[in-house]
Design an enzyme around this catalytic site. Structure first.
Site, mmCIF file in Angstrom:
data_model
loop_
_atom_site.group_PDB
_atom_site.id
_atom_site.type_symbol
_atom_site.label_atom_id
_atom_site.label_comp_id
_atom_site.label_asym_id
_atom_site.label_seq_id
_atom_site.Cartn_x
_atom_site.Cartn_y
_atom_site.Cartn_z
ATOM 1 N N SER A 226 31.895 45.598 44.880
ATOM 2 C CA SER A 226 33.083 45.343 45.476
ATOM 3 C C SER A 226 34.204 46.591 44.695
ATOM 4 C CB SER A 226 33.724 43.886 44.876
ATOM 5 O OG SER A 226 35.022 43.807 45.312
ATOM 6 N N HIS B 10 28.859 45.083 40.025
ATOM 7 C CA HIS B 10 29.363 43.804 39.604
ATOM 8 C C HIS B 10 28.138 42.855 39.196
ATOM 9 C CE1 HIS B 10 33.860 44.525 39.100
ATOM 10 N NE2 HIS B 10 33.661 44.830 40.300
ATOM 11 N N GLU C 11 27.638 40.962 37.121
ATOM 12 C CA GLU C 11 28.230 39.741 36.163
ATOM 13 C C GLU C 11 28.845 38.690 37.309
ATOM 14 O OE1 GLU C 11 31.973 41.942 36.848
ATOM 15 O OE2 GLU C 11 30.057 42.475 36.671
ATOM 16 N N LYS D 139 36.503 49.977 51.834
ATOM 17 C CA LYS D 139 35.997 49.297 50.568
ATOM 18 C C LYS D 139 34.431 48.847 50.898
ATOM 19 C CE LYS D 139 36.984 45.209 47.362
ATOM 20 N NZ LYS D 139 37.755 44.162 47.231
ATOM 21 N N CYS E 280 32.174 48.763 36.731
ATOM 22 C CA CYS E 280 32.844 49.001 38.064
ATOM 23 C C CYS E 280 34.023 50.052 37.747
ATOM 24 C CB CYS E 280 33.614 47.784 38.786
ATOM 25 S SG CYS E 280 33.897 47.967 40.225
#
Length: 312
Positions: free
Chosen positions: A192, A235, A237, A163, A142
């Site tokens: 994100s 992301h 994870e 965003k 990211c």
């Protein structure tokens, strides 16, 4: 094979409860095996949560992985106990003369901050430069992907007006690339961030292999030819509730966040979301460990050399 972590790390108990094979240092030292040495530079505020997420993905591999945690500086954290940082995290000065098989640099909530205004920017540049001569393969996640592109290709920050938040469909562009081995033709992954990763822009200004893209999110996965630098703009994870918690946080701060796309059932934040990207995240990290790290790293890390690496 398991990941190897310090005996008292909080993540250990969480992962054991999930039936994930974790080996404590006290047991691992009795095995005659050369584990992979991976260090995680954790830039996220909630470090215990983040380290648990990454350790979960690193655990799903037949390779034994010896994980160390690195902090960017010694400033007091607002979200992580000082005792935890002092016990489990290394300072760069203490590891800079060592070599590692892998380096993971996490994201950071700095999407609207210019690089030169990031308080630890110079230190981060030092670590990324150090990795060129001391790490077999680095994985930038990211915000770290954006920072890595700045360092390696001098690409300026490109920011979206709104965003990007949600779970997006991605297309596998290179089915036979080692990092994508076993990937579906299309797969889901969460994003994100404010960063804009345009495929046209990266193709025009870098020599990266663009491996996976999304119509909405742009480039998701890219790699240098020698696989020593791998960029993940999303992301993988994240836990099932991470986007939810970020959404509630932004609401609580008086912002007007969009409801994360393709995340809540019926787009209703009152209905618990499900993780639809978990298998993708595990496969991505397993492939990185195997094809970018294990297959390229020297058995003796003291013999680290550029000559070890291929550009296939």
């Amino acid at each position: 094979m398991p990941i190897r972590i310090p005996d008292q790390l909080p993540a250990a108990e969480v992962l054991r409860e999930e039936n994930i094979f974790v080996m404590q240092e006290s047991r691992a030292t009795t095995q005659a095996i050369r584990p992979l040495k991976v260090i995680i530079l954790n830039l996220m505020p909630k470090k215990i949560e983040t380290e648990t997420q990454f350790l979960r993905l690193l655990s799903n591999s037949p390779l034994q992985v010896d994980v160390e945690l690195l902090r960017i500086d010694n400033r007091t954290s607002k979200n992580t106990p000082t005792e935890h940082l002092d016990t489990f995290y290394r300072q760069f000065e203490g590891i800079k003369n060592r070599n590692f098989d892998g380096l993971i640099i996490t994201g950071a909530p700095l999407g609207l901050v210019q690089f030169e205004d990031v308080i630890y920017w110079e230190h981060l540049q030092t670590i990324m430069t150090w990795a060129k001569d001391h790490v077999t393969s680095s994985l930038y996640v990211c915000w770290a992907a954006q920072a890595g592109l700045k360092l390696l290709y001098d690409l300026p920050k490109r920011t979206r007006k709104e965003k990007l938040s949600g779970v997006y469909k991605h297309t596998n562009l290179e089915q036979h690339h080692p990092i994508l081995r076993g990937f579906d033709d299309q797969f889901l992954a969460p994003h994100s961030h404010y960063a804009d990763f345009s495929a046209d822009y990266l193709n025009a200004h870098t020599d990266l292999d663009i491996l996976a893209t999304s119509k909405e999110a742009g480039v998701y996965l890219a790699s240098t030819k020698d696989k020593r630098n791998v960029f993940v703009t999303g992301h993988p994870e994240y836990d099932s509730l991470t986007l939810h918690n970020e959404y509630l946080r932004d609401l609580g701060e008086g912002m007007e966040p969009i409801i994360p796309v393709n995340y809540y059932p019926d787009d209703n934040p009152d209905i618990p979301p499900k993780a639809t990207w978990r298998s993708h995240g595990h496969l991505l990290f397993s492939n990185w460990l195997n094809y970018c790290v294990y297959q390229q790293t020297p058995y003796d890390l003291d013999h680290f050399s550029e000559l070890n690496f291929t550009r296939d």
